[in-house]
Design a protein around this motif. Structure first.
Motif, PDB file in Angstrom:
ATOM      1  N   PRO A  17       0.824  -1.209   0.000  1.00  0.00           N
ATOM      2  CA  PRO A  17       0.000   0.000   0.000  1.00  0.00           C
ATOM      3  C   PRO A  17       0.857   1.258   0.000  1.00  0.00           C
ATOM      4  O   PRO A  17       1.960   1.278   0.553  1.00  0.00           O
ATOM      5  N   HIS A  55       1.618   2.826   9.915  1.00  0.00           N
ATOM      6  CA  HIS A  55       2.181   1.968  10.960  1.00  0.00           C
ATOM      7  C   HIS A  55       3.392   1.286  10.343  1.00  0.00           C
ATOM      8  O   HIS A  55       3.629   1.403   9.133  1.00  0.00           O
ATOM      9  N   ASP A  59       5.158  -4.200   5.182  1.00  0.00           N
ATOM     10  CA  ASP A  59       4.638  -3.795   3.870  1.00  0.00           C
ATOM     11  C   ASP A  59       4.322  -2.293   3.812  1.00  0.00           C
ATOM     12  O   ASP A  59       3.960  -1.774   2.761  1.00  0.00           O
ATOM     13  N   HIS A  60       4.484  -1.604   4.941  1.00  0.00           N
ATOM     14  CA  HIS A  60       4.227  -0.160   4.983  1.00  0.00           C
ATOM     15  C   HIS A  60       5.488   0.638   5.296  1.00  0.00           C
ATOM     16  O   HIS A  60       5.442   1.852   5.401  1.00  0.00           O
ATOM     17  N   ASP A 248      -5.278  -0.773   6.920  1.00  0.00           N
ATOM     18  CA  ASP A 248      -4.897  -1.638   8.036  1.00  0.00           C
ATOM     19  C   ASP A 248      -5.626  -1.275   9.328  1.00  0.00           C
ATOM     20  O   ASP A 248      -5.024  -0.842  10.320  1.00  0.00           O
ATOM     21  N   HIS A 288      -8.218  -6.400   9.833  1.00  0.00           N
ATOM     22  CA  HIS A 288      -8.360  -5.767   8.517  1.00  0.00           C
ATOM     23  C   HIS A 288      -9.844  -5.677   8.184  1.00  0.00           C
ATOM     24  O   HIS A 288     -10.696  -6.114   8.960  1.00  0.00           O
ATOM     25  N   HIS A 310      -4.994  -2.690  -1.371  1.00  0.00           N
ATOM     26  CA  HIS A 310      -4.421  -3.606  -0.385  1.00  0.00           C
ATOM     27  C   HIS A 310      -5.230  -4.906  -0.337  1.00  0.00           C
ATOM     28  O   HIS A 310      -5.706  -5.324   0.707  1.00  0.00           O
TER      29      HIS A 310
HETATM   30 ZN   LIG Z   1      -0.679  -3.804   5.405  1.00  0.00          ZN
END
Ligand SMILES: [Zn+2]
Ligand SMILES: [Zn+2]
Length: 340
Positions: A17, A55, A59-60, A248, A288, A310
């Motif tokens: 994302p 956060h 993946d972020h 998220d 999620h 996402h």
């Molecule tokens: Zn994520």
């Protein structure tokens, strides 16, 4: 009127994302989340002035190093905003490298950490001191992270089993002058109109005198009007552009209320939807949301457009299923979900 901000997702819906928002007339950009960003050209990344990290799940946040490397030799400064722990996360990343040959570098970071206690702590980390803190402080947090002359960035602390930030950019409202009314008043346009707009934006009292001044046949002319008269006769207010980015988060009553407020009336609402409604239990277990829940939130917020992203890799090749479910809920064709 062309919109001031051009938002686009950094990767496809199954990729990490991230949202890149360029400012049309200023050659600058804002970046939301730091997942994989290596497919974005360096020239575009170098326009980024502010980075907002929801956060620090990998993946972020894995793109931090890539961004750092691109900026390192530049004589510039980056502002990074994130949830509780972001200062330690950034310093932990920086501690993974050796910094003995960077004295004299002009690059620096300021990291702003939104606490759960209603405070933002910040620390300035210049390359020239090997990113040892050069200054630090704190300020109260009442929902706004950045306030510029033409826009502000808002944030809300949300629940992802850890605190996670949702964001919204809100451009200032536009104050447009009715040319036909100006002509009827017999007063030419000029810098005094900017002063009038500034006074309206600042919420100046109705009776505030606004002086229109101009030159006619070589002589200076002026007329004074009460602010309210000019405002009511001359000015048309149109709302500025607004964009929300939320990812998220679990779908519960608390998050839903905060997100609906954060994203109220936005032009485009970028919202995660990792799962389809059929897999809602798994979505909740992993903190999620489903596409139907994203559609529900977009309706609650009265967003004008919803863009979901996402997606879980399990739906690879079926992106349309997630988009259709979100769109149908958003349009009211399938019932909204109810947060508990
Ligand atoms: Zn994520
Ligand atoms: Zn996460």
């Amino acid at each position: 009127m062309k919109s001031a901000f051009i938002p686009r997702l950094v990767n496809g819906p199954f990729g990490d994302p991230g949202l890149y928002v360029s400012e049309r007339w200023r050659g600058r950009a804002l970046l939301f989340d730091l997942g994989r960003i290596d497919r974005t050209p360096a020239a575009e990344l170098l326009k980024v002035t502010h980075v907002f990290v929801s956060h620090t799940h990998i993946d972020h946040f894995i793109g931090f190093d890539h961004l750092l490397r691109i900026f390192l030799s530049r004589d510039t400064h980056l502002e990074i905003f994130g949830p509780p722990g972001i200062i330690a996360n950034v310093r932990g990343k920086l501690a993974g490298y050796t910094w003995n040959l960077v004295d004299g570098y002009g690059f620096g970071l300021t990291v702003h950490e939104v606490g759960v206690d209603g405070r933002v702590r910040w620390v300035r980390l210049p390359a020239t001191t090997a990113f040892t803190p050069a200054a630090q402080g704190e300020r109260p947090f009442a929902g706004i992270l950045v306030e510029q002359s033409n826009f502000s960035v808002h944030a809300a602390l949300l629940d992802h089993r850890i605190p996670c930030l949702g964001f919204a950019i809100r451009e200032q409202q536009h104050l447009n002058v009715r040319p036909e009314e100006l002509e009827a008043m017999g007063v030419p346009a000029g810098p005094w109109l900017a002063a009038l707009k500034d006074a309206i934006r600042a919420g100046a009292p109705d009776e505030t005198p606004i002086v229109a001044a101009w030159r006619e046949n070589g002589t200076r002319q002026q007329r004074s009007f009460p602010l309210a008269e000019l405002r009511d006769r001359l000015i048309v207010v149109t709302p500025g552009q607004a964009i929300a980015y939320v990812t998220d988060v679990i779908f519960n009553a608390d998050n839903a209320a905060r997100i609906a407020q954060l994203a109220r009336g936005v032009d485009v609402f970028f919202c995660e939807s990792l799962f389809v409604d059929e897999d809602r239990e798994q979505a909740s277990r992993r903190y999620h949301m489903t596409a139907r829940q994203a559609g529900t939130l977009a309706r609650m917020a009265r967003a004008k457009r919803l863009e979901v992203f996402h997606f879980s890799p399990r739906y690879e090749g079926n992106a349309d299923r997630l988009r259709a479910e979100a769109a149908a809920t958003f349009a009211g064709q399938i019932p909204e979900d109810h947060p508990d």
